[in-house]
Design a protein around this motif. Structure first.
Motif, PDB file in Angstrom:
ATOM      1  N   SER A  70      15.391   6.544   8.113  1.00  0.00           N
ATOM      2  CA  SER A  70      16.430   6.774   9.120  1.00  0.00           C
ATOM      3  C   SER A  70      15.870   7.456  10.365  1.00  0.00           C
ATOM      4  CB  SER A  70      17.565   7.614   8.529  1.00  0.00           C
ATOM      5  OG  SER A  70      17.084   8.885   8.148  1.00  0.00           O
ATOM      6  N   VAL A  71      14.642   7.975  10.297  1.00  0.00           N
ATOM      7  CA  VAL A  71      14.046   8.650  11.458  1.00  0.00           C
ATOM      8  C   VAL A  71      13.527   7.657  12.505  1.00  0.00           C
ATOM      9  CG1 VAL A  71      11.634   8.880  10.673  1.00  0.00           C
ATOM     10  CG2 VAL A  71      12.646  10.672  12.073  1.00  0.00           C
ATOM     11  N   ALA A  72      13.371   6.383  12.104  1.00  0.00           N
ATOM     12  CA  ALA A  72      12.762   5.383  12.999  1.00  0.00           C
ATOM     13  C   ALA A  72      13.616   4.127  13.078  1.00  0.00           C
ATOM     14  CB  ALA A  72      11.369   5.025  12.511  1.00  0.00           C
ATOM     15  N   GLY A  73      13.567   3.497  14.236  1.00  0.00           N
ATOM     16  CA  GLY A  73      14.228   2.212  14.406  1.00  0.00           C
ATOM     17  C   GLY A  73      13.574   1.132  13.560  1.00  0.00           C
ATOM     18  N   ASP A  74      12.249   1.263  13.352  1.00  0.00           N
ATOM     19  CA  ASP A  74      11.496   0.277  12.576  1.00  0.00           C
ATOM     20  C   ASP A  74      10.310   0.966  11.938  1.00  0.00           C
ATOM     21  OD1 ASP A  74      10.976  -2.284  11.591  1.00  0.00           O
ATOM     22  OD2 ASP A  74       9.785  -2.861  13.333  1.00  0.00           O
ATOM     23  N   VAL A  75       9.993   0.577  10.704  1.00  0.00           N
ATOM     24  CA  VAL A  75       8.785   1.060  10.040  1.00  0.00           C
ATOM     25  C   VAL A  75       7.983  -0.172   9.637  1.00  0.00           C
ATOM     26  CG1 VAL A  75       7.804   2.449   8.177  1.00  0.00           C
ATOM     27  CG2 VAL A  75      10.042   3.063   9.116  1.00  0.00           C
ATOM     28  N   THR A  76       6.759  -0.262  10.139  1.00  0.00           N
ATOM     29  CA  THR A  76       5.911  -1.406   9.829  1.00  0.00           C
ATOM     30  C   THR A  76       4.694  -0.953   9.029  1.00  0.00           C
ATOM     31  OG1 THR A  76       4.819  -1.170  11.971  1.00  0.00           O
ATOM     32  CG2 THR A  76       6.635  -2.757  11.844  1.00  0.00           C
ATOM     33  N   MET A  77       4.142  -1.896   8.276  1.00  0.00           N
ATOM     34  CA  MET A  77       2.962  -1.633   7.451  1.00  0.00           C
ATOM     35  C   MET A  77       1.763  -2.306   8.107  1.00  0.00           C
ATOM     36  SD  MET A  77       4.580  -2.262   3.633  1.00  0.00           S
ATOM     37  CE  MET A  77       5.017  -3.984   3.947  1.00  0.00           C
ATOM     38  N   HIS A  78       0.632  -1.589   8.137  1.00  0.00           N
ATOM     39  CA  HIS A  78      -0.575  -2.121   8.764  1.00  0.00           C
ATOM     40  C   HIS A  78      -1.789  -1.936   7.873  1.00  0.00           C
ATOM     41  CE1 HIS A  78       2.023  -1.248  12.280  1.00  0.00           C
ATOM     42  NE2 HIS A  78       1.528  -2.393  12.706  1.00  0.00           N
ATOM     43  N   SER A  79      -2.717  -2.876   7.996  1.00  0.00           N
ATOM     44  CA  SER A  79      -4.045  -2.732   7.399  1.00  0.00           C
ATOM     45  C   SER A  79      -5.029  -2.554   8.546  1.00  0.00           C
ATOM     46  CB  SER A  79      -4.412  -3.974   6.573  1.00  0.00           C
ATOM     47  OG  SER A  79      -4.486  -5.115   7.412  1.00  0.00           O
ATOM     48  N   THR A  80      -6.133  -1.905   8.267  1.00  0.00           N
ATOM     49  CA  THR A  80      -7.199  -1.769   9.256  1.00  0.00           C
ATOM     50  C   THR A  80      -8.502  -2.168   8.581  1.00  0.00           C
ATOM     51  OG1 THR A  80      -6.040   0.057  10.308  1.00  0.00           O
ATOM     52  CG2 THR A  80      -8.357  -0.218  10.878  1.00  0.00           C
TER      53      THR A  80
ATOM     54  N   ASN B 256     -12.566  -3.258   9.639  1.00  0.00           N
ATOM     55  CA  ASN B 256     -13.568  -3.348  10.700  1.00  0.00           C
ATOM     56  C   ASN B 256     -13.001  -2.902  12.046  1.00  0.00           C
ATOM     57  OD1 ASN B 256     -15.438  -4.424   8.825  1.00  0.00           O
ATOM     58  ND2 ASN B 256     -14.572  -6.462   9.135  1.00  0.00           N
ATOM     59  N   GLY B 257     -12.171  -1.863  12.017  1.00  0.00           N
ATOM     60  CA  GLY B 257     -11.605  -1.320  13.249  1.00  0.00           C
ATOM     61  C   GLY B 257     -10.467  -2.124  13.837  1.00  0.00           C
ATOM     62  N   VAL B 258     -10.042  -3.187  13.168  1.00  0.00           N
ATOM     63  CA  VAL B 258      -8.965  -4.030  13.673  1.00  0.00           C
ATOM     64  C   VAL B 258      -7.698  -3.775  12.853  1.00  0.00           C
ATOM     65  CG1 VAL B 258      -8.196  -6.405  14.080  1.00  0.00           C
ATOM     66  CG2 VAL B 258     -10.604  -5.804  14.397  1.00  0.00           C
ATOM     67  N   MET B 259      -6.625  -3.367  13.539  1.00  0.00           N
ATOM     68  CA  MET B 259      -5.351  -3.103  12.891  1.00  0.00           C
ATOM     69  C   MET B 259      -4.500  -4.365  12.912  1.00  0.00           C
ATOM     70  SD  MET B 259      -2.581  -0.134  13.817  1.00  0.00           S
ATOM     71  CE  MET B 259      -1.842  -0.916  15.246  1.00  0.00           C
ATOM     72  N   ARG B 260      -3.903  -4.683  11.745  1.00  0.00           N
ATOM     73  CA  ARG B 260      -3.037  -5.862  11.640  1.00  0.00           C
ATOM     74  C   ARG B 260      -1.769  -5.498  10.904  1.00  0.00           C
ATOM     75  NH1 ARG B 260      -7.662 -10.055  10.616  1.00  0.00           N
ATOM     76  NH2 ARG B 260      -8.094 -10.393  12.796  1.00  0.00           N
ATOM     77  N   GLU B 261      -0.644  -5.950  11.434  1.00  0.00           N
ATOM     78  CA  GLU B 261       0.622  -5.740  10.725  1.00  0.00           C
ATOM     79  C   GLU B 261       0.640  -6.631   9.486  1.00  0.00           C
ATOM     80  OE1 GLU B 261       5.419  -5.931  11.509  1.00  0.00           O
ATOM     81  OE2 GLU B 261       4.079  -5.743  13.228  1.00  0.00           O
ATOM     82  N   GLN B 262       1.145  -6.086   8.375  1.00  0.00           N
ATOM     83  CA  GLN B 262       1.206  -6.815   7.107  1.00  0.00           C
ATOM     84  C   GLN B 262       2.663  -6.971   6.692  1.00  0.00           C
ATOM     85  OE1 GLN B 262      -2.554  -7.358   7.111  1.00  0.00           O
ATOM     86  NE2 GLN B 262      -1.692  -7.813   5.124  1.00  0.00           N
ATOM     87  N   GLU B 263       2.991  -8.107   6.127  1.00  0.00           N
ATOM     88  CA  GLU B 263       4.336  -8.346   5.594  1.00  0.00           C
ATOM     89  C   GLU B 263       4.535  -7.624   4.265  1.00  0.00           C
ATOM     90  OE1 GLU B 263       6.983 -10.122   6.895  1.00  0.00           O
ATOM     91  OE2 GLU B 263       5.791 -10.115   8.720  1.00  0.00           O
ATOM     92  N   SER B 264       3.442  -7.498   3.488  1.00  0.00           N
ATOM     93  CA  SER B 264       3.526  -6.878   2.169  1.00  0.00           C
ATOM     94  C   SER B 264       2.130  -6.435   1.739  1.00  0.00           C
ATOM     95  CB  SER B 264       4.104  -7.859   1.146  1.00  0.00           C
ATOM     96  OG  SER B 264       3.237  -8.974   0.996  1.00  0.00           O
ATOM     97  N   PHE B 265       2.094  -5.614   0.696  1.00  0.00           N
ATOM     98  CA  PHE B 265       0.834  -5.173   0.097  1.00  0.00           C
ATOM     99  C   PHE B 265       0.936  -5.311  -1.411  1.00  0.00           C
ATOM    100  CE2 PHE B 265       0.282  -3.020   4.133  1.00  0.00           C
ATOM    101  CZ  PHE B 265      -1.085  -3.029   4.321  1.00  0.00           C
TER     102      PHE B 265
ATOM    103  N   GLY C 209      -7.590   5.568   8.935  1.00  0.00           N
ATOM    104  CA  GLY C 209      -8.668   4.591   9.067  1.00  0.00           C
ATOM    105  C   GLY C 209      -8.483   3.355   8.214  1.00  0.00           C
ATOM    106  N   GLY C 210      -7.401   3.302   7.443  1.00  0.00           N
ATOM    107  CA  GLY C 210      -7.155   2.154   6.565  1.00  0.00           C
ATOM    108  C   GLY C 210      -5.701   1.720   6.654  1.00  0.00           C
ATOM    109  N   ASN C 211      -5.127   1.342   5.512  1.00  0.00           N
ATOM    110  CA  ASN C 211      -3.720   0.973   5.473  1.00  0.00           C
ATOM    111  C   ASN C 211      -2.888   2.172   5.932  1.00  0.00           C
ATOM    112  OD1 ASN C 211      -4.613  -1.381   4.203  1.00  0.00           O
ATOM    113  ND2 ASN C 211      -4.199  -0.593   2.158  1.00  0.00           N
ATOM    114  N   HIS C 212      -1.804   1.903   6.662  1.00  0.00           N
ATOM    115  CA  HIS C 212      -0.947   2.987   7.119  1.00  0.00           C
ATOM    116  C   HIS C 212       0.421   2.439   7.526  1.00  0.00           C
ATOM    117  CE1 HIS C 212      -2.848   1.350  10.733  1.00  0.00           C
ATOM    118  NE2 HIS C 212      -1.758   1.730  11.389  1.00  0.00           N
TER     119      HIS C 212
END
Length: 170
Positions: free
Chosen positions: A69-79, A81-90, A103-106
C-alpha cells in the motif's frame, strides 16, 4: 534357481527407489518462509528498493507478484552483469532459496505514496503461485545498510521480520 536371487534383487531395488521417492519434496507442497527483509531508506520520495530471502523447505513454487500500500506499483527485477531487467516472476526452487539482495534480484517500490523513514515498517504482500499470499513487515533501515557487510548481531535482528510473515489465500 538363478531366477530367485535375480527377482529378490529386483524387489530390493524397487523398494529402495520407492523409499527414495518418499523424501522427494517436488511432489509435495511448498513451505516458504521469508527472512532478512528490509528496505533501505530512499534518498528521494518517489522510489525505493526492497530485499529479502525466500527459504523453501518444500516443493518448488513461483513468486508471481508483489504489492504494498506504500507504492503505486511494486516490480521485481533481476540484475546480471550490471544489467537490470524487470521480471514477471521468479522460480523458488524446491528445498532451496530465492535471494533478493543488493547487486542482484530486488524489488522496486515505484510511485511512493509516502517516503518510508528509517525505523518504519512497510507491509509487503508476496504473491506465490502455490503458497498464496505471504504478508511481511519490511523494516526500513539506513540507506547504507547491507546485511552481508553487517555483524552477525545486526544480521540476526533483521531476520526478525520473518516472524511477521503470515499466510493467506489469494
Amino acid at each position: 534357481m538363478r531366477r530367485a536371487p535375480l527377482a529378490l534383487g529386483a524387489v530390493v531395488l524397487a523398494s529402495g527407489l520407492a523409499l527414495a521417492g518418499c523424501g522427494d519434496s517436488s511432489s509435495g507442497t511448498p513451505d516458504v518462509k521469508v527472512a532478512d527483509a528490509f528496505i533501505p531508506e530512499p534518498a528521494s520520495g518517489d522510489m525505493a528498493a526492497g530485499f529479502f530471502v525466500v527459504r523453501n523447505s518444500g516443493a518448488a513454487d513461483t513468486l508471481t507478484s508483489v504489492s504494498s500500500s506504500v507504492a503505486g506499483d511494486v516490480t521485481m527485477h533481476s540484475t546480471k552483469n550490471g544489467v537490470m531487467r524487470e521480471q514477471e516472476s521468479f522460480a523458488v526452487p524446491a528445498d532451496g532459496e530465492l535471494d533478493f539482495e543488493r547487486g542482484g534480484n530486488h524489488l522496486m517500490f515505484e510511485n511512493l505514496k509516502r517516503k518510508p523513514k528509517e525505523g518504519d515498517k512497510v507491509t509487503v504482500k508476496l504473491h506465490f503461485a502455490e503458497s498464496g499470499t505471504v504478508e511481511v513487515a519490511f523494516p526500513v533501515k539506513a540507506a547504507t545498510y547491507n546485511p552481508t557487510a553487517s555483524s552477525s548481531s545486526s544480521s540476526s535482528s533483521s531476520s526478525s521480520s520473518s516472524s511477521h510473515a503470515s499466510h493467506s489465500s489469494q
